[in-house]
Design an enzyme around this catalytic site. Structure first.
Site, PDB file in Angstrom:
ATOM      1  N   TYR A   1      15.565  29.646   9.814  1.00  0.00           N
ATOM      2  CA  TYR A   1      14.133  30.580  10.169  1.00  0.00           C
ATOM      3  C   TYR A   1      14.264  30.789  11.631  1.00  0.00           C
ATOM      4  CZ  TYR A   1      12.281  30.277   5.352  1.00  0.00           C
ATOM      5  OH  TYR A   1      12.013  30.476   4.015  1.00  0.00           O
TER       6      TYR A   1
ATOM      7  N   LYS B   1       0.834  -1.203   0.029  1.00  0.00           N
ATOM      8  CA  LYS B   1      -0.011  -0.028  -0.089  1.00  0.00           C
ATOM      9  C   LYS B   1       0.874   1.283  -0.092  1.00  0.00           C
ATOM     10  CE  LYS B   1      -0.548  -0.160   4.990  1.00  0.00           C
ATOM     11  NZ  LYS B   1      -1.202  -0.367   6.270  1.00  0.00           N
TER      12      LYS B   1
END
Length: 375
Positions: A267, A50
């Site tokens: 950041y 999957k």
């Protein structure tokens, strides 16, 4: 203007040295399946593919597993099952998320098996089979403690009355805590599953996922369903990994710089240099599956470069990350650093990121240059 000639290695690398390289070792994948098949003994060994084979590519993974001898596959959705059927016309394919309303004809047309986990699903499948005059195959999902999908014990009588309308191919359940070999609920789930199997008509049974295959109780039944272990994940946390590494991820250094003590990086200036440091910026960020949660913090991720483990400093951004290479051998622009490989496994990166290796695998970005070896 004449076309510029490129070195052969640059042409082979797609001319983009800023893009990370994800290498998938299909021979290691095949060997992992063989190890699991031997462990399963007389039981069949399926493969859970999957989420695009846990992010590694459904087509190359499924083709390799088919060539290795795997004949049973599990996916999550109908669309995944349809994609897999186009690759293999003969394998048994089960869709774990059940029967979406109105989808019975699609399953039947392509000989796909929905895993029926509720009375409404069973009723719809039975009604479709009766209307078509044919007993199409499906699996039954029994809930033994997950409380997610699956038939509750109170549903058994009604479900039993509908089974003669179709062909039950498998009865299955799913462990809650198979990765914790000491969890008492493992034994309790095995007992509940055995009791359910005794109530339903005889059919192949399946309970074990990757970690379930390594429980002392060895609850293999007729079919095992490994997923994570196939791709190199450790099915026995806290012990040595019996699986071979399947995935490697390398990124390129885009820039190197020296900064003074007290200077910040990344950041919001979340990291400040404690002393003079040498930093490298690599072309890898959270859009590539290098999770933002792996940014420097209580744990924080490391990469391996220049013979040393180099910590990530500052916040991981969408396309870029900063690493501290002060303690590494001299590195320069264009050098590669290991994100996943011999020194760092998917479980390591999962732990550093505050998550699990499953999420690391399935989040690997689509921007990587993908290389398949051993195919």
């Amino acid at each position: 203007m004449p076309e510029l000639a490129l070195p052969a290695e640059d042409r082979a690398d797609g001319r983009d040295k800023s893009r990370a390289v994800l290498t998938v070792d299909l021979s290691a994948l095949a060997q992992n399946w063989r190890v699991l098949k031997r462990r399963a003994g007389d039981a069949a060994c399926a493969a859970v593919v999957k989420a695009d084979a846990y992010g590694l590519g459904l087509a190359p993974v499924a083709k390799k597993l088919l060539a290795t001898g795997c004949g049973h596959f599990f996916v999550a959705h109908l669309s995944e099952a349809e994609s897999l059927r186009a690759i293999t016309p003969n394998a048994r394919i089960f869709a774990l998320n059940g029967l979406p309303p109105g989808s019975a004809a699609l399953f039947a047309r392509k000989d796909l098996y929905p895993v029926l986990g509720s009375l409404p699903e069973i009723e719809e499948w039975a009604a479709f089979c009766r209307a078509e005059g044919h007993k199409f195959g499906a699996a039954l999902h029994i809930d033994t403690g997950m409380n997610r999908l699956g038939l509750a014990k109170a549903d058994f009588p009604a479900a039993l009355n509908l089974l003669d309308a179709f062909a039950p191919k498998l009865i299955m359940s799913h462990f809650v805590s198979a990765e914790d070999a000491s969890a008492p609920r493992n034994r309790a789930q095995i007992e509940r599953f055995e009791q359910a199997c005794a109530l339903f008509p005889a059919m192949p049974a399946s309970l074990s996922n990757s970690s379930g295959m390594y429980l002392a109780e060895a609850p293999f039944f007729d079919l095992t369903r490994p997923g994570y272990a196939l791709y190199g994940g450790n099915p026995t946390p806290g012990s040595d990994n019996p699986m071979r590494r399947v995935v490697s991820l390398e990124a390129f250094i885009l820039q190197v710089r020296d900064i003074r003590a007290g200077e910040a990086a990344g950041y919001n200036a979340r990291w400040t240099a404690p002393s003079r440091r040498r930093l490298a910026t690599i072309g890898l960020g959270y859009a590539d599956g290098f999770l933002r949660s792996a940014s420097c913090g209580e744990i924080g991720a490391e990469v391996f470069a220049g013979g040393a483990f180099c910590p990530v400093v500052g916040r991981i951004s969408m396309d870029l990350s900063i690493i501290d290479i002060t303690e590494a051998a001299p590195l320069q622009r264009g050098d590669r650093v290991e994100i996943l490989g011999d020194a760092i496994c998917i479980d390591d990166l999962g732990r550093w990121s505050g998550t699990i290796g499953y999420e690391i695998l399935t989040d690997l970005g689509r921007r990587h240059k993908r290389v398949y070896v051993g195919g």
